[in-house]
Write a protein that holds these residues in place. Structure first.
Motif, PDB file in Angstrom:
ATOM      1  N   THR A 407       0.816  -1.211   0.000  1.00  0.00           N
ATOM      2  CA  THR A 407       0.000   0.000   0.000  1.00  0.00           C
ATOM      3  C   THR A 407       0.852   1.263   0.000  1.00  0.00           C
ATOM      4  OG1 THR A 407      -1.468  -1.282   1.399  1.00  0.00           O
ATOM      5  CG2 THR A 407      -2.050   1.014   1.050  1.00  0.00           C
ATOM      6  N   HIS A 437      -8.296   1.094   2.465  1.00  0.00           N
ATOM      7  CA  HIS A 437      -7.270   1.818   1.708  1.00  0.00           C
ATOM      8  C   HIS A 437      -7.415   3.322   1.908  1.00  0.00           C
ATOM      9  CE1 HIS A 437      -5.515  -1.615  -0.036  1.00  0.00           C
ATOM     10  NE2 HIS A 437      -6.390  -1.839  -0.999  1.00  0.00           N
ATOM     11  N   ASP A 520      -6.025  -3.333  -6.924  1.00  0.00           N
ATOM     12  CA  ASP A 520      -5.614  -4.243  -5.853  1.00  0.00           C
ATOM     13  C   ASP A 520      -6.362  -5.562  -5.985  1.00  0.00           C
ATOM     14  OD1 ASP A 520      -4.147  -4.957  -3.650  1.00  0.00           O
ATOM     15  OD2 ASP A 520      -5.511  -4.057  -2.189  1.00  0.00           O
TER      16      ASP A 520
HETATM   17 MG    MG Z   1      -2.929  -4.778   0.822  1.00  0.00          MG
END
Ligand code: MG
Ligand code: ADP
Length: 815
Positions: A407, A437, A520
């Motif tokens: 991330t 996120h 992702d």
């Molecule tokens: Mg991750």
């Protein structure tokens, strides 16, 4: 074809030693020789040897009528022949076999060059529309499809025996005379019983529940039986052997490696084998070998027609293997070429915006972090930034273990895009993850910002760039007005980074100046998805991230369109998570252990059984389990429940509470699999652990061990299968996700690892994804060819280009 000539040799040697008096066998040599000849005839495949064999006229032996001198000479000829037969066999063993040219074509075969391969199979003799309909279910419509309808394995009926040499239990074949065949009662139902014999004895064969065979076995016919014998009342019996009359044709059901096809109801093995043989012999020769000859030679591959013939009716094991290698190579090579073509198309058709790198901004950001990037993170970030600076759209797959810190790397790249005046999108597979996120990126950026303004789903940071930097979260159940506002702001270029689910961002957002997309946990982010993001002349850079460890060769094959970056190192201080597979009897102690951890201030996950793919059913099961645990097991603890049917607000609330430590245990459907980050959670309990794949178990385990405290993963399995047990043993022992993935690959069959079918890639039928050497070879050759002639425009690549189009058309576009 291996053939036992020793008994014959011994008999003839005895005859010679006795002075050629025709006394070696009772009843005279001629009868013996004729029998032997009839059997041998079917087994000699080399035309040269066959000619030699015919000259000896063993099948019509007249030894008795020869003079002593003639007998001597004739015996010498036979010995010479036996010697060359033996020589041919050893030659075959030590070198790849040459395939006999296809025999005569069936009468009904059209002969119009390669064209006839595209004809429907109904044009073949013996294929009715009803049969064709059954084949259609198997994906076979044309003659070409039929050629490529390979058996899933072969029965080895190539070991030829005399009746006296039969042994129990092994697959073996005999060639014999039918003395008698009749319908009889076997186990209360009508069946067939036959007595057959060769020069060494007689044996009984029975076919249960099948009286029809009796009619097909006339007395005195020569028959080949293949199968196992059982000892019955002191005598051997063939039980339902494969059978085939010895005629002037090659054997298809017996006496050789016999193909087994995966069939559908209404198609019978004998029927398909019988159909297949003339088709293979007649049409395989028409399949054009599309591999450039120099490539084929360099890689030591057999010719395509030969490979097809040998894949169905192999002469021997070696030929079968060579055929498989060639056909598997084709699959992998075409897969690679297609994938490289897509990348080329993607990158060349529309230039990307080069993102200039604002080094001071990035440096400030990295300095503000509460940790140092690992060397692997640094390396990957450099790779990303160097891609971004190019006017060619980045297509990169970032692999990194759970917790390896993807991330922060993605955030740095998004920041670089924003600093350069472009918008970025960060797409997650679920809303929970999108929210997470949003929270982590906010957290990371706020450390370097001088001020953060919060407003519903917007965060505005000042002090990072010259202008304010705006971050937005877009999820399904924002109210409509709120959503509209965000969409408008994105369109106006007021939002620099938008975070949401794949679906939302692709469907509902028009960008002003999209420069970078981070995806992702979606493995197949294909051409269609990219096209949806190509708006207003922007061809964004794309970074796909995954925590599913994929062995490198496999990644290169399946995702060959992407460049590969790997974070192959965890931040320092990460612990090994103690993993135990528990028997049902240990459930109570598992609960006790969990309770003890909670008493020490830790938190735990309990993953509910995988009930079914349906979200609704899983949710229901999770609710029931949650209630049971709350009532019966942990009435005094604070439990939370999360499943796919909760609204985003509800999920958010639960996650928020869990993160804040207000819940002790989070009961969850397998949706928490990806991404959730709660450092205080130290226990992961997985129900029905044997029903999950290794990679998925590894993902679950990655939910704990994210903080300083020792963490534990307990796997409950009621009654695991053999494969289930192996998986549980492996996960107990191995921590490294990539090693686990390699093992997973070995445990699962070809294609199953990623289900190429679902991925929209062409089918892999012959290729095994665990065959790393061949994967690498195919990839290297594909790159070599692609570099040399990316459009496949050169004359010698014409056939290849046609084949490529065909294979990829059949495989469909990427999902
Ligand atoms: Mg991750
Ligand atoms: P993943 O690769 O699974 O997405 P994350 O990006 O969620 O991993 O990172 C996992 C945790 O590790 C986060 O809490 C993050 O802040 C932390 N982290 C990331 N990089 C480092 C590092 N170099 N050193 C220490 N902690 C790190």
């Amino acid at each position: 074809m291996p053939m036992n000539v020793e008994p014959l040799r011994r008999v003839l040697e005895l005859e010679r030693d006795k002075g050629c008096t025709d006394t070696a066998v009772i009843g005279g040599l001629d009868k013996f020789l004729r029998r032997w000849a009839a059997q041998a005839m079917a087994l000699i495949t080399s035309p040269r040897l066959l000619a030699q064999f015919r000259k000896l006229r063993l099948d019509d032996a007249k030894y008795a009528s020869l003079s002593q001198e003639q007998r001597k000479k004739w015996l010498a000829d036979v010995f010479a022949f036996l010697d060359s037969l033996k020589a041919a066999e050893t030659e075959v063993k030590s070198s790849p076999k040459r395939v006999a040219p296809p025999r005569k074509r069936p009468a009904a075969v059209p002969q119009a060059g390669g064209q006839s391969l595209e004809l429907p199979i109904t044009t073949l003799q013996g294929v009715s529309t009803a049969v064709a309909a059954k084949f259609k279910k198997l994906g076979v419509q044309t003659i070409r499809d039929l050629l490529y309808f390979f058996p899933h394995r072969h029965l080895d009926y190539s070991r030829n025996n005399y009746i006296s040499g039969l042994t129990e239990g092994e697959e073996q074949s005999i060639t014999a005379n039918v003395w008698q065949a009749r319908v009889t009662m076997l186990g209360g139902r009508r069946g067939t019983e036959a007595i057959v014999g060769d020069e060494t004895g007689n044996v009984r064969a029975v076919w249960f529940n099948n009286p029809y065979i009796a009619k097909s076995l006339p007395t005195n016919a020569r028959v080949v039986l293949s199968g196992r014998v059982r000892l019955f009342g002191g005598r051997y019996v063939f039980e339902s052997p494969e059978w085939e009359l010895l005629e002037d044709k090659e054997l298809v059901h017996t006496g050789r490696l016999v193909p087994l096809y995966s069939l559908t109801k209404g198609l019978h093995p004998r029927q398909v084998r019988k159909l297949m043989k003339p088709v293979v012999d007649g049409f395989a020769g028409q399949v054009a070998d599309f591999l450039p000859p120099n490539l084929r030679k360099r890689c030591n591959l057999v010719e395509l027609p030969q490979a097809i013939v040998q894949a169905h009716y192999p002469e021997d094991e070696a030929a079968k293997d060579n055929a498989r290698v060639r056909l598997a190579f084709d699959e992998l090579f075409l897969l690679q070429l297609g994938v490289l073509g897509k990348k080329h198309e993607w990158q060349e058709s529309q230039p990307a915006a080069p993102v200039g790198i604002a080094k001071p901004v990035l440096d400030t950001f990295l300095k503000s972090l509460p940790f140092e990037l690992t060397a692997a993170q640094h390396k990957v970030l450099r790779e990303l930034l160097s891609d971004l600076e190019k006017p060619v759209a980045m297509s990169r797959l970032l692999q990194g273990e759970v917790g390896s810190g993807k991330t922060v790397v993605a955030t740095a790249a998004l920041l670089a895009a924003a600093a350069s005046g472009y918008q970025g999108a960060f797409m997650a597979p679920t809303e929970i993850l999108a929210e997470q996120h949003f929270a982590s990126v906010t957290e990371l950026l706020s450390r370097t910002a001088s001020r953060v303004e919060e407003e519903d789903n917007l965060r505005r940071f000042t002090g990072i760039l010259d202008k304010p930097l705006t971050l937005a979260l877009l999820i399904g159940d924002l109210n409509q007005a709120n959503k509209k506002v965000i969409q408008q702001l994105v369109r106006d270029g007021e939002i620099d980074v938008i975070i949401g689910t794949h679906a939302l961002i692709q469907k509902e957002v028009d960008f002003n100046k999209l420069g970078l997309v981070v995806v992702d946990e979606q493995h197949r982010f294909g051409v269609a998805q990219r096209s949806a993001l190509r708006q207003k002349g922007f061809n964004p850079h794309v970074l796909v991230m995954t925590a599913t460890p994929i062995p490198r060769t496999l990644a290169l094959t399946l995702y060959g369109d992407l460049d590969l970056s790997v974070i192959d190192e965890l931040p320092p201080g990460r612990q090994t998570i103690k993993t135990r597979w528990l028997k049902p009897a240990q459930r109570a102690s598992a609960y006790a252990f969990l309770r003890k951890q909670v008493a020490e201030g830790r938190q735990a996950f309990i993953i509910c059984p995988l009930v079914e793919e349906s979200e609704a059913i899983q949710a229901k099961a999770a609710v029931a389990e949650y209630e049971r645990l709350s009532r019966e097991v942990f009435p005094d603890l604070k439990l939370g429940l999360i499943h796919g049917r909760l609204s985003a607000a509800e999920k958010d609330e639960v996650m928020h509470k869990f993160r804040a430590g207000e819940l002790d245990i989070l009961v969850s459907t397998p949706v928490v699999e990806v991404g959730i980050d709660v450092p205080n959670a130290t226990v992961m309990l997985v129900e029905s652990a044997d029903r999950f794949g290794l990679s998925q178990l590894h993902q679950f385990r990655g939910r704990v061990g994210r903080g300083q405290a020792q963490s534990y993963c307990m796997l409950l399995a009621e009654n695991p299968s053999e494969i289930g047990r192996q998986r549980l043993d492996l996960i107990e022992k191995i921590q490294d996700g990539f090693k686990l993935a390699e093992e997973d690959l070995k445990l699962r069959g070809p294609g199953e690892f990623f289900g190429t079918r679902q991925s929209g890639l062409p089918d892999l039928r012959m290729a095994k994804l665990s065959d790393v050497k061949l994967l690498e070879l195919a990839r290297a050759e594909a790159i070599r060819l692609f570099t040399d002639d990316p459009g496949l425009k050169q004359a010698e690549h014409r056939l290849l280009s046609v084949e490529l189009a065909r294979v990829w058309r059949a495989g469909g576009e990427w999902s």
